[in-house]
Each structure stands twice: as structure tokens, then as C-alpha cells.
Design a protein around this motif. Structure first.
Motif, PDB file in Angstrom:
ATOM      1  N   PRO A 134      57.513  55.070  61.522  1.00  0.00           N
ATOM      2  CA  PRO A 134      57.837  56.402  60.995  1.00  0.00           C
ATOM      3  C   PRO A 134      56.794  56.924  60.013  1.00  0.00           C
ATOM      4  CG  PRO A 134      59.135  54.741  59.871  1.00  0.00           C
ATOM      5  CD  PRO A 134      58.420  54.030  60.984  1.00  0.00           C
ATOM      6  N   THR A 135      56.644  58.231  59.981  1.00  0.00           N
ATOM      7  CA  THR A 135      55.808  58.871  58.971  1.00  0.00           C
ATOM      8  C   THR A 135      56.562  58.869  57.643  1.00  0.00           C
ATOM      9  OG1 THR A 135      56.682  61.024  59.621  1.00  0.00           O
ATOM     10  CG2 THR A 135      54.620  60.315  60.645  1.00  0.00           C
ATOM     11  N   LEU A 136      55.857  59.174  56.567  1.00  0.00           N
ATOM     12  CA  LEU A 136      56.458  59.161  55.235  1.00  0.00           C
ATOM     13  C   LEU A 136      57.606  60.164  55.151  1.00  0.00           C
ATOM     14  CD1 LEU A 136      56.451  58.295  52.254  1.00  0.00           C
ATOM     15  CD2 LEU A 136      54.704  60.051  51.845  1.00  0.00           C
ATOM     16  N   GLY A 137      58.810  59.660  54.854  1.00  0.00           N
ATOM     17  CA  GLY A 137      59.978  60.518  54.713  1.00  0.00           C
ATOM     18  C   GLY A 137      60.491  61.109  55.999  1.00  0.00           C
ATOM     19  N   GLU A 138      60.121  60.509  57.128  1.00  0.00           N
ATOM     20  CA  GLU A 138      60.518  61.080  58.425  1.00  0.00           C
ATOM     21  C   GLU A 138      62.031  61.172  58.578  1.00  0.00           C
ATOM     22  OE1 GLU A 138      60.134  59.845  63.152  1.00  0.00           O
ATOM     23  OE2 GLU A 138      58.475  59.369  61.788  1.00  0.00           O
ATOM     24  N   HIS A 139      62.755  60.265  57.936  1.00  0.00           N
ATOM     25  CA  HIS A 139      64.207  60.213  58.120  1.00  0.00           C
ATOM     26  C   HIS A 139      64.963  60.566  56.836  1.00  0.00           C
ATOM     27  CE1 HIS A 139      62.447  57.409  61.120  1.00  0.00           C
ATOM     28  NE2 HIS A 139      63.294  58.024  61.929  1.00  0.00           N
ATOM     29  N   SER A 140      64.298  61.204  55.888  1.00  0.00           N
ATOM     30  CA  SER A 140      64.946  61.475  54.600  1.00  0.00           C
ATOM     31  C   SER A 140      66.257  62.234  54.761  1.00  0.00           C
ATOM     32  CB  SER A 140      63.991  62.258  53.688  1.00  0.00           C
ATOM     33  OG  SER A 140      62.892  61.461  53.295  1.00  0.00           O
ATOM     34  N   TYR A 169      45.306  57.311  59.402  1.00  0.00           N
ATOM     35  CA  TYR A 169      45.593  58.200  60.521  1.00  0.00           C
ATOM     36  C   TYR A 169      46.807  59.026  60.107  1.00  0.00           C
ATOM     37  CZ  TYR A 169      42.812  54.565  62.764  1.00  0.00           C
ATOM     38  OH  TYR A 169      41.810  53.668  63.085  1.00  0.00           O
ATOM     39  N   GLU A 170      46.521  60.166  59.443  1.00  0.00           N
ATOM     40  CA  GLU A 170      47.584  60.979  58.849  1.00  0.00           C
ATOM     41  C   GLU A 170      48.424  60.100  57.899  1.00  0.00           C
ATOM     42  OE1 GLU A 170      49.681  63.265  61.786  1.00  0.00           O
ATOM     43  OE2 GLU A 170      47.841  64.122  62.597  1.00  0.00           O
ATOM     44  N   ASP A 171      49.660  59.767  58.249  1.00  0.00           N
ATOM     45  CA  ASP A 171      50.521  58.996  57.336  1.00  0.00           C
ATOM     46  C   ASP A 171      50.401  57.484  57.514  1.00  0.00           C
ATOM     47  OD1 ASP A 171      51.526  61.050  55.917  1.00  0.00           O
ATOM     48  OD2 ASP A 171      53.557  60.964  56.712  1.00  0.00           O
ATOM     49  N   HIS A 172      49.456  57.018  58.301  1.00  0.00           N
ATOM     50  CA  HIS A 172      49.424  55.598  58.625  1.00  0.00           C
ATOM     51  C   HIS A 172      48.052  54.972  58.435  1.00  0.00           C
ATOM     52  CE1 HIS A 172      53.427  54.716  60.022  1.00  0.00           C
ATOM     53  NE2 HIS A 172      53.432  55.762  60.846  1.00  0.00           N
ATOM     54  N   SER A 173      48.073  53.645  58.268  1.00  0.00           N
ATOM     55  CA  SER A 173      46.894  52.785  58.394  1.00  0.00           C
ATOM     56  C   SER A 173      47.303  51.654  59.332  1.00  0.00           C
ATOM     57  CB  SER A 173      46.488  52.213  57.037  1.00  0.00           C
ATOM     58  OG  SER A 173      47.405  51.211  56.622  1.00  0.00           O
ATOM     59  N   ALA A 174      46.376  50.780  59.648  1.00  0.00           N
ATOM     60  CA  ALA A 174      46.726  49.641  60.507  1.00  0.00           C
ATOM     61  C   ALA A 174      47.844  48.811  59.879  1.00  0.00           C
ATOM     62  CB  ALA A 174      45.493  48.771  60.740  1.00  0.00           C
ATOM     63  N   PHE A 175      47.865  48.732  58.549  1.00  0.00           N
ATOM     64  CA  PHE A 175      48.885  47.945  57.857  1.00  0.00           C
ATOM     65  C   PHE A 175      50.275  48.530  58.073  1.00  0.00           C
ATOM     66  CE2 PHE A 175      44.938  47.047  55.716  1.00  0.00           C
ATOM     67  CZ  PHE A 175      45.015  45.704  55.366  1.00  0.00           C
ATOM     68  N   SER A 176      50.409  49.839  57.869  1.00  0.00           N
ATOM     69  CA  SER A 176      51.735  50.447  57.971  1.00  0.00           C
ATOM     70  C   SER A 176      52.190  50.637  59.411  1.00  0.00           C
ATOM     71  CB  SER A 176      51.751  51.801  57.244  1.00  0.00           C
ATOM     72  OG  SER A 176      50.869  52.733  57.852  1.00  0.00           O
ATOM     73  N   LEU A 177      51.241  50.729  60.348  1.00  0.00           N
ATOM     74  CA  LEU A 177      51.628  50.856  61.751  1.00  0.00           C
ATOM     75  C   LEU A 177      52.440  49.644  62.203  1.00  0.00           C
ATOM     76  CD1 LEU A 177      48.374  52.333  63.285  1.00  0.00           C
ATOM     77  CD2 LEU A 177      50.623  53.436  63.275  1.00  0.00           C
ATOM     78  N   TYR A 178      52.150  48.490  61.632  1.00  0.00           N
ATOM     79  CA  TYR A 178      52.905  47.282  61.958  1.00  0.00           C
ATOM     80  C   TYR A 178      54.112  47.114  61.030  1.00  0.00           C
ATOM     81  CZ  TYR A 178      53.944  42.392  62.979  1.00  0.00           C
ATOM     82  OH  TYR A 178      54.571  41.225  63.334  1.00  0.00           O
ATOM     83  N   GLY A 179      53.891  47.313  59.731  1.00  0.00           N
ATOM     84  CA  GLY A 179      54.936  47.014  58.751  1.00  0.00           C
ATOM     85  C   GLY A 179      56.122  47.939  58.758  1.00  0.00           C
ATOM     86  N   THR A 180      56.005  49.121  59.384  1.00  0.00           N
ATOM     87  CA  THR A 180      57.131  50.060  59.401  1.00  0.00           C
ATOM     88  C   THR A 180      57.849  50.129  60.751  1.00  0.00           C
ATOM     89  OG1 THR A 180      55.714  51.936  59.998  1.00  0.00           O
ATOM     90  CG2 THR A 180      56.028  51.509  57.642  1.00  0.00           C
ATOM     91  N   LEU A 181      57.418  49.359  61.727  1.00  0.00           N
ATOM     92  CA  LEU A 181      58.007  49.431  63.071  1.00  0.00           C
ATOM     93  C   LEU A 181      59.531  49.311  63.032  1.00  0.00           C
ATOM     94  CD1 LEU A 181      55.760  47.253  65.430  1.00  0.00           C
ATOM     95  CD2 LEU A 181      56.116  49.722  65.538  1.00  0.00           C
ATOM     96  N   GLY A 182      60.191  50.277  63.640  1.00  0.00           N
ATOM     97  CA  GLY A 182      61.640  50.199  63.807  1.00  0.00           C
ATOM     98  C   GLY A 182      62.448  50.605  62.593  1.00  0.00           C
ATOM     99  N   LYS A 183      61.801  51.010  61.503  1.00  0.00           N
ATOM    100  CA  LYS A 183      62.526  51.377  60.286  1.00  0.00           C
ATOM    101  C   LYS A 183      62.780  52.880  60.228  1.00  0.00           C
ATOM    102  CE  LYS A 183      60.183  47.735  57.612  1.00  0.00           C
ATOM    103  NZ  LYS A 183      59.370  47.455  56.396  1.00  0.00           N
TER     104      LYS A 183
END
Length: 398
Positions: A366-372, A55-69
Motif C-alpha cells: 500500500p501507498t502511505l495512508g492508502e487505507h486511512s 518510486y513515489e511512496d515506495h522503496s525496495a524496502f517498503s515494497l516487501y515490508g508492507t505486502l498485504g497490510k
């Protein structure tokens, strides 16, 4: 400090990818730490972002693994990228890496180097087979370790007799929890030290899988390869309208079970009257039980079994589980809006913490590099320096 943000003020550098390392770092973020996820700007970033449907920058795996980062997309193979990472390490409390053994050392960020720059840092390495030994350099994911450890052998299909992996990231998720536990206890010890001392923590999926399997492993070893069969019929049974799982372990469950399914003739049958005779004739007992259970609805069976103290549960799909009244009543699930995902994302709340709320930092993947740019600015980079890093494609995102 309070129970909802025990790690507020701590900085975590997360270089891990996949599931095991990221889920560990995610737990630190959920407890208040500032977790900076450093991922490559190439090929979609952390490979968990491209597993399965995306889903654009995410999969089910990253939707959970990146929470709050916070996500910083940066090329660590460049001198400029390495310089950025050294600046991030300054003042960091935790460093997490999940590369194949030897890789992080080649980048120049092994434990000795990082500890020399930041002596109080908790350094955590997660790998497949461990940092040493003949298999250390092999690539490994959860299914590989399930097979290697013996979990796949144990999980033979009831109808085909063929070994199967368990179709969830079982070892990965357990590794994440073990890693979080090890880091959390290390931070607890470190807070009482006048001069903070760093620590190296080494965890492998192999080690986690062995711990996860320990009871079955002990039983199989002591019983020479085959764990003793229970004397009580248990497992998944077909019903008129679905399937039901019935779990019995106590011999005293036999009579109420027979009463519940209206099979007192089986209770009185000499072949099944004692634990020893049931164990000896278990296959025959199953053959008689299955058609009887299949003559009833799941709800009828579940109510009668539960009334008599027999553990049971309807076999649900995940969608059916999410619609269960018990799930709503206990409030264990949050429904979150996430970038690029058209539907609300069902996400379990973290035990001991307030519920996740869409739009909050804890609930955002977050999306890839959202906070770079934000992370670089926080670490002393000027607007011109940040623009140069973007122009040279050292950094990506926004």
C-alpha cells in the motif's frame, strides 16, 4: 481456517518502521491477519519508504515490508491521534512497536497500558540493543549490529583483508522471522486458553544477530578468537568467463576434486596428501589452484565438479539469478505490479503459502495512508469525523 490463512480474523496493529518489525508484521499479513500499519503522515511515512531509490511512496524496502497490510497515516503525537490508536487497539490480537526504548511509554502505549485496555493482546517490541542496559537508548541499524556482534570482523575481504559488512539486511530479516515465530507460537498457546492472556515479547537486533552467528561465535570462542581453517580448499575462484564458488568439507572430496579440475599432480603431492598437510600448506595450495581453475570456463568446471559430488555454484548477480532456469522451474519468484513502480517487482513467494498474484491483497504494497479512511470507518468513525481528522492533518492519505 486453512493452511493458506491460518491467522484470518486476527487484527494486528503495526507501529514498527524500517525492516525488522515490518517484515515480521508482513508475515502475519501473508498468513491472513488484518495488519494495520500505523505510520506518520510526515516526512514520507515509515522511513523504509525513503531508503535508497524511491518510486513515489515506495522503496525496495517498503515494497516487501508492507505486502498485504493496510496503511493508516496518522499523527500519533496529537491527542486525536492517540484516541484513534486506542480505538484500533480495542479487539486487537497483536501490537508491534519498534521505537527506541522508552519512547512508546512516553506516548502512553507501553505494555502495561495496552494490556490493561486489551488483556489478551500479544505485545511485541523490537529494538536495536534491547530495552535495558547502557546501550539501550542508542540508535541502531543492521550494519551497526553486524559490527558490534563480530560479523563484520569475520567477513574480511579476500583481497584487501579489511572487515566488511554483509550487504543485505541480514539481521533485520532474521529478526523478522524470529519475531514472527515468537508471535505465532504465542497465538497458538493463547487459542487454547479459556480466558485469553496477553504476553510481552522483547527482541533486539543484538539478540537476533547473536543467534544468527551462534556457530561461528562458539567456534571462535572455543578456539580463542580464530576459527580453525578447513583442510579443504573452498571459496570463490576466477574462471575464464566469471567466477565459481566451490565448497568442500570432507577429506574424501579431495581426490574427486583433483580429478574434476585435472590436477592429479596436486593430489599426489606430499604437501597436500592428507588433511593435516593440506591445512599446514593451505596458502601454498591456493596459489597453485587459482591459475589452474582460471584456465577453464565456469560451465566446464561446474559440470565436472557436480558430476563428482563436489558442491559448487556460479557466482551470479541478482539479475543473473532471476534468469536462472532453476528459479523458473521451482516457481519461487512472483513478478508483481506495485503502485508507482514502472517495472514488475521480483518477490519471493512465502514458503507454505499459495504463490503471490498481482492485484490480490496479499501481493499489494500500500501507498502511505492508502487505507486511512477505510480503517477509520471500520472502527466506527463517521464520514464527518473522518473529514475533520483529515482537515486537521491528524490523518493523511485517502
Amino acid at each position: 481456517m486453512d493452511y493458506a490463512s491460518a491467522f484470518a480474523g486476527l487484527k494486528v496493529i503495526d507501529l514498527s518502521g524500517g525492516v525488522a518489525g515490518p517484515s515480521c508484521a508482513m508475515m502475519l499479513a501473508q498468513h491472513g491477519a488484518d495488519v494495520i500499519k500505523v505510520e506518520t503522515p510526515h516526512n514520507g511515512g515509515d522511513w523504509s519508504r525513503i531508503l535508497g531509490r524511491t518510486y513515489e511512496d515506495h522503496s525496495a524496502f517498503s515494497l516487501y515490508g508492507t505486502l498485504g497490510k493496510r496503511s493508516l497515516a496518522m499523527d500519533l503525537k496529537t491527542p486525536e491521534g492517540k484516541e484513534v490508536l486506542w480505538r484500533l487497539i480495542k479487539g486487537a490480537d497483536v501490537f508491534i512497536e519498534g521505537f527506541r526504548p522508552g519512547t512508546i511509554q512516553r506516548y502512553g502505549f507501553g505494555y502495561d497500558s495496552v494490556n490493561a485496555a486489551e488483556p489478551g493482546i500479544i505485545y511485541y517490541s523490537i529494538s536495536g540493543f534491547g530495552q535495558t542496559g547502557p546501550l539501550a537508548s542508542r540508535p541502531a541499524m543492521d550494519p551497526v549490529l553486524q559490527a558490534f556482534i563480530g560479523i563484520v570482523t569475520e567477513n574480511k575481504g579476500e583481497h584487501d583483508g579489511h572487515p566488511h559488512r554483509i550487504a543485505i539486511s541480514l539481521i533485520d530479516m532474521y529478526s523478522g522471522l524470529l519475531g514472527f515465530q515468537a508471535i505465532a507460537t504465542s497465538l497458538y498457546v493463547r487459542r487454547a486458553q479459556a480466558e485469553k492472556k496477553g504476553r510481552y515479547i522483547d527482541l533486539s537486533l543484538m539478540h537476533s544477530g547473536a543467534m544468527l552467528s551462534v556457530i561461528r561465535m562458539i567456534a571462535n570462542y572455543l578456539e580463542h578468537g580464530t576459527a580453525q581453517r578447513t583442510s579443504m580448499p573452498s571459496g570463490v575462484f576466477n574462471t575464464i568467463d566469471g567466477q565459481i564458488n566451490i565448497t568442500m568439507v570432507r577429506p574424501s572430496d579431495w581426490r574427486p576434486f583433483c580429478e574434476a579440475i585435472e590436477a592429479m599432480d596436486l593430489h599426489d603431492d606430499a604437501r597436500f596428501s592428507t588433511s593435516a598437510t593440506r591445512a599446514a600448506n593451505l596458502d601454498e595450495l591456493y596459489a597453485l589452484l587459482r591459475p589452474r581453475i582460471a584456465d577453464h570456463t565456469t560451465a566446464w568446471l561446474s559440470e565436472r565438479l557436480a558430476t563428482r559430488g563436489i558442491m559448487n555454484g556460479r557466482v551470479n548477480s541478482y539479475e543473473e539469478f532471476l534468469k536462472e532456469e532453476q528459479v523458473a522451474a521451482t516457481g519461487i519468484m512472483a513478478w508483481l505490479q506495485q503502485p508507482g513502480v514502472p517495472d514488475l517487482v521480483p518477490t519471493p513467494n512465502i514458503p507454505g503459502l499459495p504463490p503471490l498474484v498481482s492485484g490480490s491483497k496479499r501481493a499489494h504494497a500500500p501507498t502511505l495512508g492508502e487505507h486511512s479512511s477505510e480503517v477509520l470507518a471500520d472502527h466506527g468513525y463517521s464520514s464527518a469525523e473522518i473529514a475533520t481528522l483529515f482537515e486537521k492533518k491528524i490523518v493523511a492519505g485517502r
